[in-house]
Design a protein around this motif. Structure first.
Motif, short mmCIF file in Angstrom:
data_model
loop_
_atom_site.label_atom_id
_atom_site.label_comp_id
_atom_site.label_asym_id
_atom_site.label_seq_id
_atom_site.Cartn_x
_atom_site.Cartn_y
_atom_site.Cartn_z
N THR A 13 0.84 -1.20 0.00
CA THR A 13 0.00 0.00 0.00
C THR A 13 0.87 1.25 0.00
O THR A 13 2.04 1.22 0.41
CB THR A 13 -0.96 0.06 1.23
N ILE A 14 0.29 2.32 -0.49
CA ILE A 14 0.89 3.65 -0.36
C ILE A 14 0.01 4.38 0.65
O ILE A 14 -1.17 4.58 0.41
CB ILE A 14 0.88 4.41 -1.69
N GLY A 15 0.56 4.73 1.78
CA GLY A 15 -0.26 5.34 2.84
C GLY A 15 -0.80 6.70 2.44
O GLY A 15 -0.24 7.39 1.60
N PHE A 16 -1.90 7.05 3.05
CA PHE A 16 -2.51 8.36 2.87
C PHE A 16 -1.57 9.42 3.48
O PHE A 16 -1.05 9.23 4.58
CB PHE A 16 -3.86 8.34 3.62
N ARG A 17 -1.33 10.48 2.73
CA ARG A 17 -0.35 11.49 3.17
C ARG A 17 -0.56 11.98 4.60
O ARG A 17 0.38 12.06 5.38
CB ARG A 17 -0.38 12.70 2.23
N GLU A 18 -1.79 12.30 4.92
CA GLU A 18 -2.07 12.87 6.25
C GLU A 18 -1.63 11.92 7.38
O GLU A 18 -1.08 12.36 8.36
CB GLU A 18 -3.57 13.11 6.41
N PHE A 19 -1.87 10.64 7.15
CA PHE A 19 -1.49 9.68 8.20
C PHE A 19 0.02 9.60 8.34
O PHE A 19 0.53 9.31 9.41
CB PHE A 19 -2.01 8.27 7.87
N SER A 20 0.71 9.85 7.23
CA SER A 20 2.17 9.74 7.28
C SER A 20 2.80 10.92 8.00
O SER A 20 3.95 10.87 8.39
CB SER A 20 2.74 9.70 5.86
N HIS A 21 2.05 11.99 8.13
CA HIS A 21 2.65 13.20 8.70
C HIS A 21 2.09 13.58 10.06
O HIS A 21 2.43 14.60 10.61
CB HIS A 21 2.52 14.36 7.71
N ASN A 22 1.18 12.78 10.60
CA ASN A 22 0.80 13.07 11.99
C ASN A 22 1.50 12.04 12.87
O ASN A 22 2.12 11.10 12.41
CB ASN A 22 -0.73 13.09 12.16
N ASN A 23 1.41 12.26 14.17
CA ASN A 23 2.19 11.40 15.05
C ASN A 23 1.32 10.40 15.82
O ASN A 23 1.62 10.05 16.94
CB ASN A 23 3.01 12.25 16.02
N ALA A 24 0.24 9.99 15.22
CA ALA A 24 -0.62 9.01 15.88
C ALA A 24 0.19 7.74 16.15
O ALA A 24 1.17 7.47 15.47
CB ALA A 24 -1.81 8.69 14.99
N SER A 25 -0.24 6.98 17.14
CA SER A 25 0.54 5.80 17.51
C SER A 25 0.42 4.71 16.46
O SER A 25 1.25 3.82 16.36
CB SER A 25 0.10 5.28 18.87
#
Ligand code: PLP
Length: 248
Positions: A179-191
């Protein structure tokens, strides 16, 4: 004779590669991953052959990822035959035959329709019947973004997996999911990265349903540490090694 600029490109690239490799290794240790179950795929799209040769010669890199079929065809002709080429770009059905002709094409990571899998099998059987089977990943659109490639539905996914498992398929082999992750998820610091978690769920579901073993390809420059944490077997790194890319 090497010019000064060639020498400085060489040291720049080696320093960047070693830094990524070090972070990759540290991260693997931190999350208890064995080094031999994790691949650092060097993504070399739009980068000159001279850059690839530096990493090949001086750092022993053998796995390279490319996105454009024509570029991959010409690079494969110029680099040594023991390179393991991974195609990671948007796959078009009518380009499957050009890919299948490349003798040392090692993996195609972006299978997202049954038609493309069929075409690749047919073309490999025709043009390179004696080469090892191409390892294939099914690309899943885990973020359901409509402009993004990847399988979106369970029925389509099952049909592709079942094709790979059928006896008629001999020249390509199901290796895993990508998969190619969604940009927003890649740039927030969620666990937890939701795309990666979704891919892990698909892996578990398919492994259980079909009694198979699947690998995961997820994580790029922006989010590879998180991907290692969530169980990837391959990270695909371009910019962090080569610097910014020119636009195509
Ligand atoms: C370009 C590309 C990469 C590498 O991305 P970087 O952000 O440069 O690390 C990884 N995977 C795919 C599918 C790509 O197209």
């Amino acid at each position: 004779m090497n010019t000064d600029s060639q020498i400085s490109r060489q040291s720049e690239l080696i320093i960047a590669y070693q830094a990524v490799k070090k972070r990759f290794q540290d991260c693997s240790i931190q999350y208890n991953r064995k080094e031999d179950e994790l691949l650092l795929l060097v993504v070399s799209k739009l980068k000159p052959v001279s850059d690839l040769l530096i990493l090949y010669d001086k750092q022993g890199v053998r796995n390279f990822g490319e996105n454009y079929v024509q570029e991959l065809v010409s690079k494969a002709a110029e680099l040594p035959a023991d390179v393991k080429w991974h195609f990671i770009g948007n796959l078009q059905t009518n380009k499957c035959k050009d890919l299948a002709r490349i003798p040392n094409l090692y993996a195609v990571e972006t299978i997202d329709t049954l038609k493309k899998a069929r075409k690749l099998e047919e073309a490999r059987a025709k043009y390179q019947p004696d080469r090892p089977a191409i390892l294939c990943n099914i690309q899943i659109n885990t973020s359901n973004e409509c402009q993004k490639a990847g399988v979106k539905g369970e029925v389509e996914l099952a049909s592709i997996v079942e094709f790979f498992l059928s006896e008629e398929v001999k020249h390509i082999k199901l290796h895993g999911l990508m998969t190619i992750g969604f940009r927003e998820f890649s740039h927030n610091n969620a666990s937890e990265n939701q795309d990666f978690a979704t891919l892990v769920k698909w892996k578990e579901k398919l492994e259980f349903k079909y009694n198979i073993d699947l690998k995961l390809s997820m994580g790029m420059s922006a989010d590879y540490e998180q991907a290692i944490k969530q169980g990837t077997h391959e990270i695909r790194i371009g910019r962090e090694i080569f610097g910014a890319r020119p636009t195509k």
